[in-house]
Design a protein around this motif. Structure first.
Motif, PDB file in Angstrom:
ATOM      1  N   GLU A  73       0.831  -1.211   0.000  1.00 21.05           N
ATOM      2  CA  GLU A  73       0.000   0.000   0.000  1.00 21.05           C
ATOM      3  C   GLU A  73       0.863   1.258   0.000  1.00 21.05           C
ATOM      4  OE1 GLU A  73      -2.966   0.043  -0.729  1.00 21.05           O
ATOM      5  OE2 GLU A  73      -3.788  -1.901  -0.217  1.00 21.05           O
TER       6      GLU A  73
ATOM      7  N   ASN B  86       1.070   3.998  -3.111  1.00 17.58           N
ATOM      8  CA  ASN B  86       0.807   5.423  -2.883  1.00 17.58           C
ATOM      9  C   ASN B  86       1.952   6.281  -3.415  1.00 17.58           C
ATOM     10  OD1 ASN B  86      -1.671   4.937  -1.832  1.00 17.58           O
ATOM     11  ND2 ASN B  86      -1.160   5.431   0.290  1.00 17.58           N
TER      12      ASN B  86
ATOM     13  N   GLY C 219      -6.088   2.250   1.341  1.00 16.50           N
ATOM     14  CA  GLY C 219      -4.678   1.923   1.562  1.00 16.50           C
ATOM     15  C   GLY C 219      -4.151   2.334   2.930  1.00 16.50           C
TER      16      GLY C 219
HETATM   17 MG   LIG Z   1      -3.476   3.946  -1.703  1.00 14.60          MG
END
Ligand SMILES: [Mg+2]
Ligand SMILES: Nc1ncnc2c1ncn2[C@@H]1O[C@H](COP(=O)(O)OP(=O)(O)OP(=O)(O)O)[C@@H](O)[C@H]1O
Lengths: 149, 113
Positions: A53, A57, A115
């Motif tokens: 995650e 990102n 996330g």
């Molecule tokens: Mg994310």
């Protein structure tokens, strides 16, 4: 004792913003390092989730970043440090369902706004800090042994 | 039950990793939101989705899924297929929609127990 003295191993990996064709490779490497250490399945599984995650990102929102893995006798720590737009309102960003993902990101199945929430859920300790127009820093710690023994 | 048996039973078309069809399927997960699948699916699951982008291979590898089934006759993107071959992840294609396919696989796994 100073925590640094306890470090068994440290690895760092560069991540390029916007490069979705390589997305996930750093998490895959980190997972295989942890597997080789014979850590409990649950620790490996949770580390892979939080790492993935954080990696996605960086790819989705930042210019570039570094993910590092630090293994200590009782913990696995994953840090994600990026140069990018930063997060203006962390509390809002942490909420499930909140996402600023663009259409291209959503078409790939990202952008559910889950996330950061998942990172928090699957880490034992989670720290996040961010500065607008500078970048974002995440620190996830997962205990490798039961806390109370 | 392995992937080969499910593929035969449900007329799935195999797109990659033919040598991995003996992977044992212990459960399943259906979803198109990648962070949902990341958080909630398990090792040994067959992942049912309509996402065709190459990130599905990274997720299936990380989560140690038995394989991926694309629904509604969706075909994997070219780079998805290349990556699936590299990582040896079975990708299969079904003509059914996610609801129907999930129900059928659920029943097959339940009967197998
Ligand atoms: Mg994310
Ligand atoms: N490293 C980062 N730099 C800048 N903004 C970020 C960063 N990480 C998260 N954000 C912001 O926080 C929001 C929420 O992030 P989160 O990971 O929870 O969800 P998402 O990425 O939008 O969707 P999902 O993770 O479910 O695919 C993002 O949409 C983005 O606006």
């Amino acid at each position: 004792m100073c925590a640094a003295e306890n470090i068994l191993e440290k690895h760092s990996f560069d991540i390029e913003g916007g490069n979705f064709s390589n997305a996930g490779t750093v998490s895959t490497k980190i997972k295989s390092i942890l597997k080789q250490k014979n850590l409990p399945d649950d620790v490996v599984r949770r580390s892979a989730i939080v790492c993935y995650e954080a990696e996605i990102n960086i790819v989705s929102y930042a210019k570039k970043g570094v993910i590092s893995l630090t293994i200590r006798p009782n913990s696995v720590q994953i840090e994600a440090d990026d140069e990018g737009p930063g997060i203006p309102n962390i509390e809002l960003a942490m909420q499930q369902g909140y996402s600023t993902a663009n259409q291209q990101i959503r078409e790939m199945g990202f952008g559910a706004g889950m996330g950061l929430h998942n990172i928090k859920t699957y880490s034992d300790i989670f720290d996040i800090s961010s500065e607008v127009d500078k970048g974002t820093f995440l620190k996830m710690t997962i205990h490798t042994q039961p806390a109370k023994d | 039950m392995d992937i080969a048996a499910i593929a035969k039973e449900l007329n799935l078309e195999i797109r990659s990793a033919r040598d991995r069809l003996e992977n044992i399927v212990t459960g399943g997960y259906t979803g198109d939101l990648l962070s949902d699948v990341m958080a909630n699916s398990h090792a040994g699951d067959i992942w049912i989705t309509r996402q065709v982008h190459q990130n599905i291979v990274a997720i299936a590898t990380l989560k140690e899924h038995a394989g991926i089934i694309l629904v509604n006759s969706c075909e994997p993107a070219k780079d998805t297929l290349e990556r699936a071959k590299q990582e040896n992840v079975p990708i299969l294609v079904s003509r059914l929609g996610a609801f129907e396919l999930t129900g059928k696989i659920y029943n097959l796994l339940a009967k197998d127990k």
